[in-house]
Design a protein around this motif. Structure first.
Motif, PDB file in Angstrom:
ATOM      1  N   ILE A 130       4.337  23.012  -3.993  1.00 23.52           N
ATOM      2  CA  ILE A 130       3.913  21.959  -4.916  1.00 23.52           C
ATOM      3  C   ILE A 130       5.099  21.454  -5.733  1.00 23.52           C
ATOM      4  N   THR A 131       5.979  22.361  -6.144  1.00 24.51           N
ATOM      5  CA  THR A 131       7.153  21.951  -6.911  1.00 24.51           C
ATOM      6  C   THR A 131       8.088  21.080  -6.084  1.00 24.51           C
ATOM      7  N   VAL A 132       8.370  21.503  -4.866  1.00 23.46           N
ATOM      8  CA  VAL A 132       9.269  20.730  -3.997  1.00 23.46           C
ATOM      9  C   VAL A 132       8.651  19.373  -3.663  1.00 23.46           C
ATOM     10  N   LEU A 133       7.356  19.347  -3.390  1.00 28.29           N
ATOM     11  CA  LEU A 133       6.679  18.086  -3.095  1.00 28.29           C
ATOM     12  C   LEU A 133       6.678  17.169  -4.322  1.00 28.29           C
ATOM     13  N   GLY A 134       6.507  17.738  -5.508  1.00 29.66           N
ATOM     14  CA  GLY A 134       6.553  16.951  -6.733  1.00 29.66           C
ATOM     15  C   GLY A 134       7.929  16.358  -6.980  1.00 29.66           C
ATOM     16  N   ILE A 135       8.964  17.167  -6.758  1.00 30.16           N
ATOM     17  CA  ILE A 135      10.338  16.677  -6.943  1.00 30.16           C
ATOM     18  C   ILE A 135      10.631  15.550  -5.953  1.00 30.16           C
ATOM     19  N   ALA A 136      10.210  15.727  -4.705  1.00 25.89           N
ATOM     20  CA  ALA A 136      10.428  14.678  -3.701  1.00 25.89           C
ATOM     21  C   ALA A 136       9.687  13.395  -4.069  1.00 25.89           C
ATOM     22  N   ALA A 137       8.457  13.535  -4.579  1.00 27.16           N
ATOM     23  CA  ALA A 137       7.686  12.349  -4.966  1.00 27.16           C
ATOM     24  C   ALA A 137       8.339  11.627  -6.135  1.00 27.16           C
ATOM     25  N   VAL A 138       8.842  12.375  -7.104  1.00 25.60           N
ATOM     26  CA  VAL A 138       9.506  11.744  -8.248  1.00 25.60           C
ATOM     27  C   VAL A 138      10.768  11.019  -7.790  1.00 25.60           C
ATOM     28  N   ARG A 164      12.914   5.733  -6.806  1.00 29.25           N
ATOM     29  CA  ARG A 164      13.785   4.750  -6.149  1.00 29.25           C
ATOM     30  C   ARG A 164      13.125   3.379  -6.134  1.00 29.25           C
ATOM     31  N   TRP A 165      11.824   3.359  -5.808  1.00 26.72           N
ATOM     32  CA  TRP A 165      11.111   2.086  -5.775  1.00 26.72           C
ATOM     33  C   TRP A 165      10.733   1.615  -7.164  1.00 26.72           C
ATOM     34  N   ALA A 166      10.337   2.519  -8.034  1.00 28.01           N
ATOM     35  CA  ALA A 166       9.880   2.116  -9.366  1.00 28.01           C
ATOM     36  C   ALA A 166      11.002   1.463 -10.167  1.00 28.01           C
ATOM     37  N   GLY A 179       5.784   2.610  -6.245  1.00 27.48           N
ATOM     38  CA  GLY A 179       6.748   3.586  -6.733  1.00 27.48           C
ATOM     39  C   GLY A 179       6.305   4.218  -8.039  1.00 27.48           C
ATOM     40  N   ILE A 180       5.709   3.425  -8.919  1.00 27.40           N
ATOM     41  CA  ILE A 180       5.207   3.967 -10.184  1.00 27.40           C
ATOM     42  C   ILE A 180       4.080   4.956  -9.920  1.00 27.40           C
ATOM     43  N   VAL A 181       3.184   4.630  -8.998  1.00 27.76           N
ATOM     44  CA  VAL A 181       2.071   5.528  -8.676  1.00 27.76           C
ATOM     45  C   VAL A 181       2.585   6.829  -8.057  1.00 27.76           C
ATOM     46  N   ILE A 182       3.529   6.736  -7.133  1.00 31.89           N
ATOM     47  CA  ILE A 182       4.085   7.926  -6.489  1.00 31.89           C
ATOM     48  C   ILE A 182       4.824   8.789  -7.504  1.00 31.89           C
ATOM     49  N   THR A 183       5.597   8.163  -8.389  1.00 33.98           N
ATOM     50  CA  THR A 183       6.325   8.911  -9.412  1.00 33.98           C
ATOM     51  C   THR A 183       5.370   9.613 -10.369  1.00 33.98           C
ATOM     52  N   ALA A 184       4.323   8.916 -10.775  1.00 29.86           N
ATOM     53  CA  ALA A 184       3.344   9.532 -11.672  1.00 29.86           C
ATOM     54  C   ALA A 184       2.644  10.711 -10.995  1.00 29.86           C
ATOM     55  N   GLY A 185       2.308  10.559  -9.730  1.00 24.16           N
ATOM     56  CA  GLY A 185       1.697  11.660  -8.984  1.00 24.16           C
ATOM     57  C   GLY A 185       2.631  12.855  -8.867  1.00 24.16           C
ATOM     58  N   VAL A 241       2.704  14.642 -12.187  1.00 22.35           N
ATOM     59  CA  VAL A 241       1.482  15.431 -12.364  1.00 22.35           C
ATOM     60  C   VAL A 241       1.577  16.725 -11.561  1.00 22.35           C
ATOM     61  N   MET A 242       2.067  16.644 -10.332  1.00 21.20           N
ATOM     62  CA  MET A 242       2.213  17.852  -9.516  1.00 21.20           C
ATOM     63  C   MET A 242       3.204  18.825 -10.140  1.00 21.20           C
ATOM     64  N   LEU A 243       4.298  18.316 -10.666  1.00 22.61           N
ATOM     65  CA  LEU A 243       5.261  19.201 -11.336  1.00 22.61           C
ATOM     66  C   LEU A 243       4.649  19.836 -12.563  1.00 22.61           C
ATOM     67  N   GLY A 244       3.895  19.076 -13.336  1.00 26.10           N
ATOM     68  CA  GLY A 244       3.246  19.629 -14.519  1.00 26.10           C
ATOM     69  C   GLY A 244       2.233  20.686 -14.172  1.00 26.10           C
ATOM     70  N   LEU A 245       1.408  20.410 -13.152  1.00 24.51           N
ATOM     71  CA  LEU A 245       0.423  21.410 -12.752  1.00 24.51           C
ATOM     72  C   LEU A 245       1.086  22.669 -12.220  1.00 24.51           C
ATOM     73  N   SER A 246       2.162  22.500 -11.494  1.00 26.88           N
ATOM     74  CA  SER A 246       2.876  23.670 -10.980  1.00 26.88           C
ATOM     75  C   SER A 246       3.475  24.490 -12.112  1.00 26.88           C
ATOM     76  N   ALA A 247       4.012  23.807 -13.120  1.00 26.32           N
ATOM     77  CA  ALA A 247       4.596  24.524 -14.258  1.00 26.32           C
ATOM     78  C   ALA A 247       3.518  25.232 -15.070  1.00 26.32           C
ATOM     79  N   ILE A 248       2.388  24.573 -15.279  1.00 26.34           N
ATOM     80  CA  ILE A 248       1.295  25.193 -16.025  1.00 26.34           C
ATOM     81  C   ILE A 248       0.758  26.398 -15.283  1.00 26.34           C
ATOM     82  N   GLU A 249       0.573  26.253 -13.983  1.00 21.37           N
ATOM     83  CA  GLU A 249       0.019  27.353 -13.185  1.00 21.37           C
ATOM     84  C   GLU A 249       1.014  28.513 -13.072  1.00 21.37           C
ATOM     85  N   ALA A 250       2.283  28.213 -13.055  1.00 24.70           N
ATOM     86  CA  ALA A 250       3.279  29.276 -12.939  1.00 24.70           C
ATOM     87  C   ALA A 250       3.386  30.088 -14.224  1.00 24.70           C
ATOM     88  N   THR A 251       3.117  29.474 -15.347  1.00 19.51           N
ATOM     89  CA  THR A 251       3.247  30.191 -16.619  1.00 19.51           C
ATOM     90  C   THR A 251       1.996  30.979 -16.980  1.00 19.51           C
TER      91      THR A 251
END
Length: 103
Positions: A23-31, A36-38, A83-89, A92-102
């Motif tokens: 989830i973290t790697v996928l979130g970083i790739a999405a951002v 790039r597009w946003a 690009g804005i939608v993908i970046t926001a997603g 969100v994935m990075l935030g959820l991963s960080a919350i779940e990891a802690t």
């Protein structure tokens, strides 16, 4: 009452570390990709539109349908919004991963 306990117990199950990493790697790739597009970094939107036009011209030549070369209304604003939608997603994935990891 037991149904509520089963739902709570099912959501409290620990998530494996591999899922957090995925989830973290996928979130970083999405951002990165969405950013790039946003923000149109290094002309990403122009390059995408040029590749899209070239692919449509090749398809038009192969099929003999010259109507495909007409503009289809997809412009830079569409890719900026996407690009804005993908970046926001991704955020969100990075935030959820960080919350779940802690927890």
């Amino acid at each position: 009452m037991s149904l509520m306990f089963m739902i709570t117990a099912a959501t409290a199950a620990p998530i494996p570390a591999g899922v957090h990493i995925f989830i973290t790697v996928l979130g970083i790739a999405a951002v990165c990709y969405g950013g790039r597009w946003a923000f149109d970094i290094r002309g990403a939107i122009g390059a995408t539109l040029a590749r899209r036009r070239a692919a449509m011209e090749v398809k038009a030549q192969q099929t003999g349908n010259l109507g495909l070369t007409q503009s289809d209304g997809v412009g830079p604003s569409f890719f900026r919004f996407l690009g804005i939608v993908i970046t926001a997603g991704g955020l969100v994935m990075l935030g959820l991963s960080a919350i779940e990891a802690t927890t």
